[in-house]
Write an enzyme that holds these catalytic residues in place. Structure first.
Site, PDB file in Angstrom:
ATOM      1  N   GLY A  81      36.028  29.290  37.996  1.00  0.00           N
ATOM      2  CA  GLY A  81      37.224  29.573  38.808  1.00  0.00           C
ATOM      3  C   GLY A  81      36.890  29.746  40.281  1.00  0.00           C
ATOM      4  O   GLY A  81      37.340  30.698  40.917  1.00  0.00           O
ATOM      5  N   GLY A 113      36.365  33.672  43.597  1.00  0.00           N
ATOM      6  CA  GLY A 113      35.372  32.708  43.115  1.00  0.00           C
ATOM      7  C   GLY A 113      34.899  31.791  44.231  1.00  0.00           C
ATOM      8  O   GLY A 113      33.702  31.496  44.348  1.00  0.00           O
ATOM      9  N   TYR A 168      46.352  41.379  29.604  1.00  0.00           N
ATOM     10  CA  TYR A 168      45.417  41.304  30.735  1.00  0.00           C
ATOM     11  C   TYR A 168      44.494  42.537  30.728  1.00  0.00           C
ATOM     12  O   TYR A 168      43.271  42.414  30.878  1.00  0.00           O
ATOM     13  CB  TYR A 168      46.201  41.226  32.055  1.00  0.00           C
ATOM     14  N   SER A 171      37.906  44.960  35.619  1.00  0.00           N
ATOM     15  CA  SER A 171      38.904  45.475  36.564  1.00  0.00           C
ATOM     16  C   SER A 171      39.113  46.965  36.282  1.00  0.00           C
ATOM     17  O   SER A 171      38.834  47.444  35.182  1.00  0.00           O
ATOM     18  CB  SER A 171      40.221  44.729  36.340  1.00  0.00           C
ATOM     19  N   GLY A 219      40.370  32.028  45.832  1.00  0.00           N
ATOM     20  CA  GLY A 219      40.207  33.466  45.622  1.00  0.00           C
ATOM     21  C   GLY A 219      38.765  33.939  45.737  1.00  0.00           C
ATOM     22  O   GLY A 219      37.965  33.417  46.512  1.00  0.00           O
TER      23      GLY A 219
HETATM   24  N1  LIG Z   1      42.867  40.072  42.439  1.00  0.00           N
HETATM   25  C1  LIG Z   1      42.603  41.275  41.950  1.00  0.00           C
HETATM   26  O1  LIG Z   1      43.133  42.308  42.411  1.00  0.00           O
HETATM   27  C2  LIG Z   1      41.638  41.440  40.806  1.00  0.00           C
HETATM   28  C3  LIG Z   1      41.310  42.738  40.399  1.00  0.00           C
HETATM   29  C4  LIG Z   1      40.394  42.901  39.354  1.00  0.00           C
HETATM   30  C5  LIG Z   1      39.821  41.789  38.745  1.00  0.00           C
HETATM   31  N2  LIG Z   1      40.194  40.540  39.168  1.00  0.00           N
HETATM   32  C6  LIG Z   1      39.557  39.396  38.494  1.00  0.00           C
HETATM   33  O2  LIG Z   1      38.849  38.625  39.433  1.00  0.00           O
HETATM   34  C7  LIG Z   1      38.712  37.282  38.956  1.00  0.00           C
HETATM   35  C8  LIG Z   1      39.040  36.297  40.060  1.00  0.00           C
HETATM   36  O3  LIG Z   1      40.436  36.350  40.304  1.00  0.00           O
HETATM   37  P1  LIG Z   1      41.096  36.230  41.742  1.00  0.00           P
HETATM   38  O4  LIG Z   1      41.720  37.553  42.032  1.00  0.00           O
HETATM   39  O5  LIG Z   1      40.160  35.649  42.717  1.00  0.00           O
HETATM   40  O6  LIG Z   1      42.318  35.247  41.413  1.00  0.00           O
HETATM   41  P2  LIG Z   1      42.600  33.694  41.691  1.00  0.00           P
HETATM   42  O7  LIG Z   1      42.465  33.404  43.128  1.00  0.00           O
HETATM   43  O8  LIG Z   1      43.898  33.407  41.021  1.00  0.00           O
HETATM   44  O9  LIG Z   1      41.399  32.963  40.938  1.00  0.00           O
HETATM   45  C9  LIG Z   1      41.393  32.783  39.541  1.00  0.00           C
HETATM   46  C10 LIG Z   1      40.580  31.548  39.259  1.00  0.00           C
HETATM   47  O10 LIG Z   1      40.536  31.328  37.834  1.00  0.00           O
HETATM   48  C11 LIG Z   1      40.835  29.965  37.601  1.00  0.00           C
HETATM   49  N3  LIG Z   1      41.390  29.700  36.266  1.00  0.00           N
HETATM   50  C12 LIG Z   1      42.606  30.041  35.789  1.00  0.00           C
HETATM   51  N4  LIG Z   1      42.770  29.577  34.529  1.00  0.00           N
HETATM   52  C13 LIG Z   1      41.606  28.938  34.212  1.00  0.00           C
HETATM   53  C14 LIG Z   1      41.160  28.237  33.064  1.00  0.00           C
HETATM   54  N5  LIG Z   1      41.945  28.087  31.977  1.00  0.00           N
HETATM   55  N6  LIG Z   1      39.931  27.705  33.070  1.00  0.00           N
HETATM   56  C15 LIG Z   1      39.130  27.814  34.160  1.00  0.00           C
HETATM   57  N7  LIG Z   1      39.509  28.448  35.281  1.00  0.00           N
HETATM   58  C16 LIG Z   1      40.730  29.012  35.308  1.00  0.00           C
HETATM   59  C17 LIG Z   1      41.853  29.621  38.671  1.00  0.00           C
HETATM   60  O11 LIG Z   1      42.009  28.226  38.797  1.00  0.00           O
HETATM   61  P3  LIG Z   1      43.412  27.598  39.372  1.00  0.00           P
HETATM   62  O12 LIG Z   1      43.979  28.581  40.308  1.00  0.00           O
HETATM   63  O13 LIG Z   1      42.986  26.323  39.998  1.00  0.00           O
HETATM   64  O14 LIG Z   1      44.284  27.419  38.183  1.00  0.00           O
HETATM   65  C18 LIG Z   1      41.205  30.283  39.871  1.00  0.00           C
HETATM   66  O15 LIG Z   1      40.190  29.475  40.400  1.00  0.00           O
HETATM   67  C19 LIG Z   1      39.625  37.186  37.733  1.00  0.00           C
HETATM   68  O16 LIG Z   1      38.838  37.332  36.559  1.00  0.00           O
HETATM   69  C20 LIG Z   1      40.538  38.397  37.885  1.00  0.00           C
HETATM   70  O17 LIG Z   1      41.026  38.842  36.639  1.00  0.00           O
HETATM   71  C21 LIG Z   1      41.084  40.339  40.176  1.00  0.00           C
END
Ligand SMILES: NC(=O)c1ccc[n+]([C@@H]2O[C@H](COP(=O)([O-])OP(=O)(O)OC[C@H]3O[C@@H](n4cnc5c(N)ncnc54)[C@H](OP(=O)(O)O)[C@@H]3O)[C@@H](O)[C@H]2O)c1
Length: 291
Positions: free
Chosen positions: A9, A15, A160, A138, A13
Site C-alpha cells: 500500500g 506507505g 477495523y 492502531s 499516504g
Molecule cells: N490514518 C490513520 O489515522 C491511521 C491510524 C492508525 C493506523 N493506520 C494504518 O496505517 C496504514 C496506512 O494507511 P494510511 O492512513 O496511509 O491510509 P491510505 O493513504 O488510505 O493508504 C492505504 C493503502 O492501502 C492500500 N490498499 C487498500 N486496499 C488494498 C488491497 N486490497 N490490497 C493492497 N493494498 C490495498 C491503498 O491502496 P489504494 O488507495 O490505491 O486503494 C493505500 O495504498 C493502514 O494499515 C491503516 O490502517 C492509519
C-alpha cells in the site's frame, strides 16, 4: 549489496512516505500495490525525489489469496531475498463484504492477507542479515475485543478495530516464532493521520469526523516516522515483540495482551495457512468454518 524492502500500500499516504524514506536510505524498494497506475506515478515521483532508480511496482491485492501468491511469485522471479516487510496497506469500508476466499473484507486486507504474505515470504529472509517485519496497528485496537467464532461477522468500525487488534496480537506471536530465524516483528501505532483511509465519501460523516479529528490530525510524513524508525534504526535492530508509538516502545496493557486469545488467533491463521499449503497448486482457499 542493497537491502530489499517491501512496502504494501505504498502508492499514497504513509506507505508512500515510507517508500520514499527507504529509497532515500538506498534500499531497493518494492511497492506492493493494488492500484497500478497510481503506484507507477508514485514510483516515478519517489525515484525522482530520491535519485534511487531501484524502486519497483508490483501488483498486490491483499483481499485475494490468489493475488498474494501471484505477487510472491513475481517478486521471486526478480529477487532472491527480502530484508524488510512493512505490512502497511489497510482499509475501512462501511459495507459488510465477503471476499472470494470467504473472509470479511476488512479482516482480509488488514490482517489475514498480511499474515499469509508474511508466511509466504519468511523463507526468503536470510539468516544472519538484519531482517525486520513491521505491522501497522492502531490506537483503535482498544475497541477491538473479539471472539474467534465471530471473526468473520464484524463490520465497519468494529471490524477495523478487530483487524488492528489482531495485527497487534499476531505481531507478538510471530515475534516469538520468528526469533530463531533471525527476523524481528514489531507493531506500530502511527497516531491519527490525515490520509484517504479517513475519508468515507459520505459528506456529512466526513464533515463531522474532520471537525472532530482536526485537532488530532498529523500529516502522512509525520505519521510514517515511527514505522520508518522501526524498519531502519540501529537502535531497534534485534528488538522484537514490541508495540511502538512516537518511536518508542509502549506497553500493551494486560487487558489486551491476552495469551489465550493470541494462541487462538494464531491457530485460526495457521488453519488458513494449512489450507494454503494443501492447495499450493491452486490459487483458492476457503475460510475455515466455525460452529
Ligand atoms: N490514518 C490513520 O489515522 C491511521 C491510524 C492508525 C493506523 N493506520 C494504518 O496505517 C496504514 C496506512 O494507511 P494510511 O492512513 O496511509 O491510509 P491510505 O493513504 O488510505 O493508504 C492505504 C493503502 O492501502 C492500500 N490498499 C487498500 N486496499 C488494498 C488491497 N486490497 N490490497 C493492497 N493494498 C490495498 C491503498 O491502496 P489504494 O488507495 O490505491 O486503494 C493505500 O495504498 C493502514 O494499515 C491503516 O490502517 C492509519
Amino acid at each position: 549489496m542493497d537491502r530489499i524492502a517491501i512496502v504494501t500500500g505504498s502508492d499514497r499516504g504513509m506507505g508512500k512516505e515510507t517508500a520514499l524514506a527507504l529509497a532515500n536510505k538506498h534500499y531497493s524498494v518494492i511497492m506492493a500495490c493494488i492500484d497500478i497506475p497510481t503506484a507507477n506515478c508514485a514510483c516515478d515521483e519517489i525515484k525522482a525525489a530520491s535519485g534511487n532508480s531501484n524502486v519497483f511496482v508490483y501488483k498486490l491485492d491483499l483481499s485475494s489469496i490468489a493475488s498474494i501468491k501471484q505477487f510472491v511469485q513475481s517478486f521471486l522471479q526478480d529477487f532472491d531475498r527480502v530484508n524488510i516487510l512493512i505490512n502497511n496497506a489497510g482499509i475501512i469500508t462501511m459495507d459488510y463484504e465477503i471476499t472470494e476466499d470467504g473472509f470479511e473484507r476488512i479482516m482480509a486486507v488488514n490482517t489475514i492477507g498480511p499474515y499469509i504474505l508474511t508466511k509466504l515470504l519468511v523463507p526468503y529472509f536470510r539468516l544472519g542479515e538484519d531482517n525486520r517485519i513491521i505491522n501497522m496497528s492502531s490506537w483503535i485496537h482498544t475497541f477491538g475485543k473479539f471472539s474467534i467464532a465471530k471473526i468473520n461477522k464484524y463490520h465497519y468500525v468494529k471490524a477495523y478495530s478487530v483487524s488492528k487488534y489482531a495485527q497487534l496480537l499476531i505481531s507478538l506471536e510471530l515475534a516469538d516464532e520468528l526469533k530463531e530465524k533471525g527476523i524481528t516483528v514489531n507493531a506500530v501505532n502511527p497516531g491519527t493521520v490525515r490520509t484517504r483511509i479517513m475519508i468515507t465519501n459520505i459528506w456529512l460523516y466526513d464533515f463531522i469526523i474532520n471537525i472532530l479529528m482536526a485537532p488530532l490530525y498529523i500529516e502522512p510524513k509525520e505519521g510514517a516516522q515511527t514505522g520508518i524508525y522501526v524498519a531502519t534504526s540501529d537502535e531497534v535492530k534485534d528488538k522484537t515483540g514490541n508495540f511502538y508509538r512516537k518511536c518508542k516502545p509502549v506497553a500493551v496493557s494486560k487487558r489486551f495482551n491476552n495469551r489465550a486469545l493470541r494462541t487462538e488467533l494464531l491457530q485460526y491463521y495457521e488453519t488458513i495457512e494449512k489450507s494454503l499449503e494443501i492447495n499450493r497448486s491452486s490459487s483458492r482457499i476457503t475460510a475455515p468454518a466455525f460452529p
